[in-house]
Motif scaffolding. Structure first.
Motif, mmCIF file in Angstrom:
data_model
loop_
_atom_site.group_PDB
_atom_site.id
_atom_site.type_symbol
_atom_site.label_atom_id
_atom_site.label_comp_id
_atom_site.label_asym_id
_atom_site.label_seq_id
_atom_site.Cartn_x
_atom_site.Cartn_y
_atom_site.Cartn_z
ATOM 1 N N VAL A 1 -37.814 -72.161 28.024
ATOM 2 C CA VAL A 1 -39.008 -72.283 27.175
ATOM 3 C C VAL A 1 -40.118 -73.017 27.914
ATOM 4 C CG1 VAL A 1 -39.913 -73.298 25.045
ATOM 5 C CG2 VAL A 1 -37.679 -72.162 25.032
ATOM 6 N N PHE A 2 -39.750 -74.101 28.617
ATOM 7 C CA PHE A 2 -40.756 -74.857 29.362
ATOM 8 C C PHE A 2 -41.433 -73.989 30.413
ATOM 9 C CE2 PHE A 2 -41.878 -77.726 32.934
ATOM 10 C CZ PHE A 2 -42.824 -78.501 32.287
ATOM 11 N N ALA A 3 -40.648 -73.141 31.087
ATOM 12 C CA ALA A 3 -41.209 -72.255 32.110
ATOM 13 C C ALA A 3 -42.216 -71.272 31.521
ATOM 14 C CB ALA A 3 -40.083 -71.494 32.814
ATOM 15 N N LEU A 4 -42.055 -70.935 30.248
ATOM 16 C CA LEU A 4 -42.945 -69.962 29.607
ATOM 17 C C LEU A 4 -44.266 -70.572 29.137
ATOM 18 C CD1 LEU A 4 -40.359 -68.001 27.422
ATOM 19 C CD2 LEU A 4 -41.611 -67.107 29.391
ATOM 20 N N MET A 5 -44.341 -71.908 29.088
ATOM 21 C CA MET A 5 -45.497 -72.541 28.464
ATOM 22 C C MET A 5 -46.801 -72.338 29.246
ATOM 23 S SD MET A 5 -44.616 -73.782 25.559
ATOM 24 C CE MET A 5 -43.619 -72.304 25.445
ATOM 25 N N SER A 6 -46.769 -72.566 30.555
ATOM 26 C CA SER A 6 -47.988 -72.339 31.343
ATOM 27 C C SER A 6 -48.409 -70.870 31.340
ATOM 28 C CB SER A 6 -47.799 -72.837 32.782
ATOM 29 O OG SER A 6 -47.822 -74.243 32.835
ATOM 30 N N PRO A 7 -47.469 -69.913 31.535
ATOM 31 C CA PRO A 7 -47.855 -68.505 31.400
ATOM 32 C C PRO A 7 -48.421 -68.176 30.018
ATOM 33 C CG PRO A 7 -45.763 -68.665 32.548
ATOM 34 C CD PRO A 7 -46.098 -70.045 32.090
ATOM 35 N N LEU A 8 -47.865 -68.805 28.976
ATOM 36 C CA LEU A 8 -48.407 -68.591 27.630
ATOM 37 C C LEU A 8 -49.854 -69.070 27.554
ATOM 38 C CD1 LEU A 8 -48.076 -67.874 24.624
ATOM 39 C CD2 LEU A 8 -47.193 -70.202 24.269
ATOM 40 N N GLY A 9 -50.132 -70.245 28.147
ATOM 41 C CA GLY A 9 -51.500 -70.756 28.160
ATOM 42 C C GLY A 9 -52.442 -69.842 28.934
ATOM 43 N N ILE A 10 -51.968 -69.310 30.070
ATOM 44 C CA ILE A 10 -52.792 -68.377 30.849
ATOM 45 C C ILE A 10 -53.095 -67.126 30.024
ATOM 46 C CG2 ILE A 10 -52.861 -66.888 32.892
ATOM 47 C CD1 ILE A 10 -51.127 -68.953 34.327
#
Length: 302
Positions: free
Chosen positions: A224-233
């Motif tokens: 989930v943590f790995a997905l957070m920055s891509p989600l923000g992008i």
């Protein structure tokens, strides 16, 4: 497809893959999970944990807090909000007290369900328990010295709050990439975040492993943590493509709550645990400073 959009999508996948790769090193390597090794092994694990503590301290003081204060003050000025009341600091305190109240509610409910006699062996045999007490070494007690050990350190609840605050911050970092309108700025911010986040996720993974979470939960947290920055992008790209407002004030308030959460975890969980545990105090401080200096250097360069 425009080159700018291609860069942002490349940054999205680059951040996702790097975070997963670096994060799963402590989670999957048995050496990091073995708590019954030799004295040297335990010492090295402790020093790595101190380095991670320095990383989080620098992230708190040099990254998360300055970003939040800058964003919220910019939004207050833009909306012509004038008040002698310290609004940014009040929001920060709100995040701090949210975690404090939630943690104490969890501990209170647990104490009501568990009798003191049932809890005593847990407190004596497991440093990851949820109770809070004092462990006294007999050989030191006779000399008038007491060694205080934080029995709540690295609890699953605090690990979750650390994960949550870092995840929210990662979303905002991703937004910073997604909302850029020049190629050079996207590359500049992306490289800085790639280096910065690789150290953060390694330190987070170490803390999750030390909290005693099952391997499946550690993997879920890291995923989930790995997905957070891509989600923000992705959110930033969507905002740019749709030509709509980004809700900057809401973002700034959420940043403040996340920053308050991070202040609590850094100063009431990570640092007390590392500095109050006995043995090799000067070496621990050295590694704490090393972690801080590494993050400070990266912040200065970026």
């Amino acid at each position: 497809m425009e080159y700018l959009l291609q860069l942002k999508i490349g940054a999205l996948f680059g951040l996702l893959l790097l975070t997963l790769l670096v994060g799963f090193i402590p989670a999957r390597v048995k050496w990091f999970r073995d708590t019954n090794g030799t004295e040297t092994h335990r010492t090295v694990l402790s020093l790595i944990s101190c380095f991670a503590g320095g990383v989080f301290l620098a992230a708190c003081l040099l990254d998360i807090l300055p970003d939040y204060l800058s964003d919220i003050r910019t939004e207050l000025v833009a909306r012509q909000v004038q008040s002698s009341f310290p609004i940014p600091e009040f929001i920060l305190a709100g995040g701090f007290f949210i975690v404090l109240v939630l943690e104490k509610l969890v501990l209170h409910c647990q104490e009501r369900r568990v009798h003191a006699g049932e809890r005593e062996p847990l407190l004596q045999g497991n440093g990851h328990g949820h109770g809070h007490g004092e462990v006294v070494r007999p050989e030191l007690e006779s000399r008038g010295h007491h060694i205080h050990v934080d029995l709540q350190a690295h609890s699953p609840f605090r690990s979750f709050m650390l994960f949550l605050s870092l995840s929210l911050h990662s979303v905002f970092e991703g937004l910073a990439i997604g909302l850029q309108n020049t190629d050079s700025k996207v590359l500049e911010i992306c490289i800085a975040i790639l280096v910065h986040k690789s150290i953060i996720v390694f330190s987070l993974s170490v803390k999750l492993v030390q909290s005693g979470l099952r391997a499946g939960w550690v993997a879920a947290y890291l995923g989930v943590f790995a997905l957070m920055s891509p989600l923000g992008i992705a959110m930033g790209i969507g905002v740019m493509e749709a030509r709509v407002g980004s809700g900057a004030l809401v973002q700034a308030v959420l940043e403040g709550l996340a920053a308050g959460t991070f202040v609590y975890i850094t100063f009431l969980e990570i640092l007390p645990h590392e500095l109050n545990s006995p043995g090799r105090q000067l070496l621990k401080v050295l590694f704490l400073l090393l972690g801080f200096c590494v993050m400070a250097g990266l912040t200065f360069v970026s």
